[in-house]
Design an enzyme around this catalytic site. Structure first.
Site, PDB file in Angstrom:
ATOM      1  N   SER A 161       0.775  -1.278   0.011  1.00  0.00           N
ATOM      2  CA  SER A 161       0.129  -0.049   0.225  1.00  0.00           C
ATOM      3  C   SER A 161       0.786   1.090  -0.117  1.00  0.00           C
ATOM      4  O   SER A 161       0.280   2.336  -0.145  1.00  0.00           O
ATOM      5  CB  SER A 161      -0.975  -0.014   1.020  1.00  0.00           C
ATOM      6  OG  SER A 161      -0.267  -0.346   2.585  1.00  0.00           O
ATOM      7  N   ASP A 420      -3.791   5.741  11.472  1.00  0.00           N
ATOM      8  CA  ASP A 420      -2.669   5.303  10.677  1.00  0.00           C
ATOM      9  C   ASP A 420      -1.652   6.147  10.603  1.00  0.00           C
ATOM     10  O   ASP A 420      -1.572   7.350  10.183  1.00  0.00           O
ATOM     11  CB  ASP A 420      -3.577   5.288   9.127  1.00  0.00           C
ATOM     12  CG  ASP A 420      -2.612   4.931   8.168  1.00  0.00           C
ATOM     13  OD1 ASP A 420      -1.301   4.724   8.404  1.00  0.00           O
ATOM     14  OD2 ASP A 420      -2.895   4.914   6.805  1.00  0.00           O
ATOM     15  N   HIS A 423       0.811   5.034   6.635  1.00  0.00           N
ATOM     16  CA  HIS A 423       0.707   5.671   5.066  1.00  0.00           C
ATOM     17  C   HIS A 423       0.819   7.121   5.325  1.00  0.00           C
ATOM     18  O   HIS A 423       0.958   7.601   6.350  1.00  0.00           O
ATOM     19  CB  HIS A 423      -0.789   5.290   4.476  1.00  0.00           C
ATOM     20  CG  HIS A 423      -0.814   3.823   4.282  1.00  0.00           C
ATOM     21  ND1 HIS A 423      -1.622   3.187   5.210  1.00  0.00           N
ATOM     22  CD2 HIS A 423      -0.460   2.877   3.482  1.00  0.00           C
ATOM     23  CE1 HIS A 423      -1.570   1.922   4.893  1.00  0.00           C
ATOM     24  NE2 HIS A 423      -0.861   1.598   3.815  1.00  0.00           N
TER      25      HIS A 423
END
Ligand SMILES: *[C@@H]1O[C@H](CO)[C@@H](O)[C@H](O)[C@H]1NC(C)=O
Ligand SMILES: *[C@@H]1O[C@H](CO)[C@@H](O)[C@H](O)[C@H]1NC(C)=O
Ligand SMILES: *[C@@H]1O[C@H](CO)[C@@H](O)[C@H](O)[C@H]1NC(C)=O
Length: 449
Positions: A161, A420, A423
């Protein structure tokens, strides 16, 4: 530094026989100090990892001798300095990003659209990376320049990702001036549709794509679905054909992996177990994941080089880029609202890098250098480079979505939220990866045929 091409070596090989003794003497007395200067002020040839900035203890005698040998070899290329973008500092910049959460909203994965999710602070958008290397300024991203460099070509991101995060950043950067047309994966907003996407920039007949392959080699991912396996399985000797089969059509391949290697996993080669991590089958002893991480990068680069040599016809000249590990920043409890709640980057030296982040970075730099050597020995037209972002990423604990992976920062305002801290917000620090990628693509296009 951002580079590991074999160019210095090959050019020295070609020119040496033609040098007279006199010039050789000149070379030793004049070029070596030049090279040494170059070595001190700007970049380190990563072909010899012992003098990479990662070497933990400054290197032993043997390594220092190796470094001197390396400098001799590099000397003739000193006239063409290469820039080290990996080391530097984040400086404030009033200009701000080229795109925003609404102008590129359809491209950005929902969890990374921090603007749309109401992240209140904006300071994290106003920083530029200033590399330390003399004369190595990193200009702001230029969509026209990038697309001109890849006119008629295909830039593919392969990995997990974070590969997708960087791909979406590039599409948004380019799309800020030239229309991007989603031609594959437009079927829906689901996780599966986003694993393989492809955009065309008709203005330049250029393609940007992303291929989901969190191990680079063949494997199966752990699954939380009923009846799913609770660990990953990696088949280190098998290429992942979902991307490898498309190599003949790719010109620039950016590999980006790492985080999936932390999960419990079994490792196989030729059908036999070669190791495991958080071993799901207790009869096998724990091996850790550093070794297989290295193998995965090594084998993927091998595959790229091997297939470039064997594919007849189409242009074979390729640039293979290893984007080095992008560290996570869970500072404390992962579900605390301030898990990565910084609003400014770290200053140089303020934060010590974790051992694991350092090791993965080092491994990728070493494997990129080894593959660059292999490509040279085989006379391959593949240029291999490391896009060394680990350090500059490690300083950007302020650039993650944190609780703004969800609208409104997790909602409810409770004291426990999902965060998160892996990312990057788009726009955000990862746009800088692509500024460096542009420099690398430019050098590659201007390099020897
Ligand atoms: C986003 O960018 C678009 C196009 O440049 C602009 O019209 C819009 O006002 C921006 N939105 C925000 C929230 O800044
Ligand atoms: C577009 O690029 C492809 C290679 O990716 C090439 O085969 C094709 O001829 C190009 N088309 C135009 C119109 O330039
Ligand atoms: C990947 O490995 C699995 C399990 O061995 C196998 O069934 C599958 O055919 C492999 N896929 C590829 C593309 O090699």
């Amino acid at each position: 530094m951002g580079a590991s091409t074999p160019r210095p070596h090959s050019s020295s090989r070609q020119t040496l026989p033609r040098l007279t003794k006199k010039i050789l003497t000149f070379a030793v007395y004049a070029l070596v100090p030049l090279a040494l200067l170059h070595y001190l002020i700007s970049s380190l040839p990563i072909a010899d990892p012992s003098h990479s900035p990662l070497a933990p203890h400054g290197g032993n005698k043997e390594q220092q001798a190796g470094a001197r040998k390396q400098m001799l070899k590099v000397a003739p290329a000193a006239a063409r300095p290469r820039c080290d973008y990996s080391d530097g500092e984040w400086v404030r910049d009033a200009a701000g990003p080229r795109y925003n959460g609404s102008s590129c909203g359809g491209t950005i994965k929902d969890g990374q659209n921090c603007m749309a999710h109401g992240r209140p602070d904006k300071g994290y958008l106003y920083w530029r990376w200033r590399p330390r290397g003399h004369g190595c300024a990193l200009p702001p991203f230029s969509p026209g320049e990038f697309l001109e460099l890849v006119r008629g070509r295909h830039v593919a991101f392969v990995g997990d990702s974070l590969a997708r995060n960087q791909c979406e950043s590039l599409v948004c950067l380019l799309g800020s001036e030239f229309p991007a047309e989603l031609v594959l994966g437009a079927g829906g907003e689901g996780e599966e549709e986003r694993k393989f996407r492809r955009w065309e920039f008709r203005s330049h007949n250029a393609t940007v794509s992303v291929f989901w392959s969190p191990f680079l080699v063949n494997g199966t991912e752990k699954s939380s679905a009923p009846g799913g396996v609770d660990h990953n399985r990696l088949y280190l000797d098998q290429p992942d054909e979902r991307w490898a089969a498309e190599l003949p059509g790719m010109d620039v391949v950016v590999l980006s992996i790492g985080h999936w290697f932390l999960h419990p996993a079994m490792y196989y080669e030729r059908g036999a177990v070669i190791g495991c991590h958080h071993c799901p089958e207790p009869i096998h002893p724990e091996t850790g994941f550093f070794g297989v991480f290295r193998l995965a990068v090594k084998n993927a680069l091998r595959e790229i080089i091997a297939r470039a040599s064997s594919s007849a016809g189409r242009r074979e000249k390729k640039l293979a880029v290893v984007a080095t590990f992008s560290p996570a920043h869970f500072d404390g409890e992962w579900d605390s609202p301030d898990a990565c709640a910084r609003s400014e980057p770290y200053a140089p030296g303020e934060k010590e890098m974790r051992y694991m982040d350092r090791e993965l970075w080092r491994t990728e730099v070493e494997e990129a250098a080894a593959a660059a050597d292999e490509a040279r020995v085989r006379g391959s037209a593949v240029t291999v480079e490391a896009l060394q972002v680990t350090k500059l990423a490690d300083m950007r604990a302020d650039g993650h979505p944190g609780p703004y992976m969800h609208a409104g920062g997790g909602g409810g305002g409770g004291d426990r939220v999902a965060n998160d801290c892996v990312h990057w917000c788009l726009p955000g620090p990862i746009d800088t990866w692509n500024e460096i990628l542009l420099r690398m693509v430019k050098r590659w296009r201007q390099g020897p045929p």
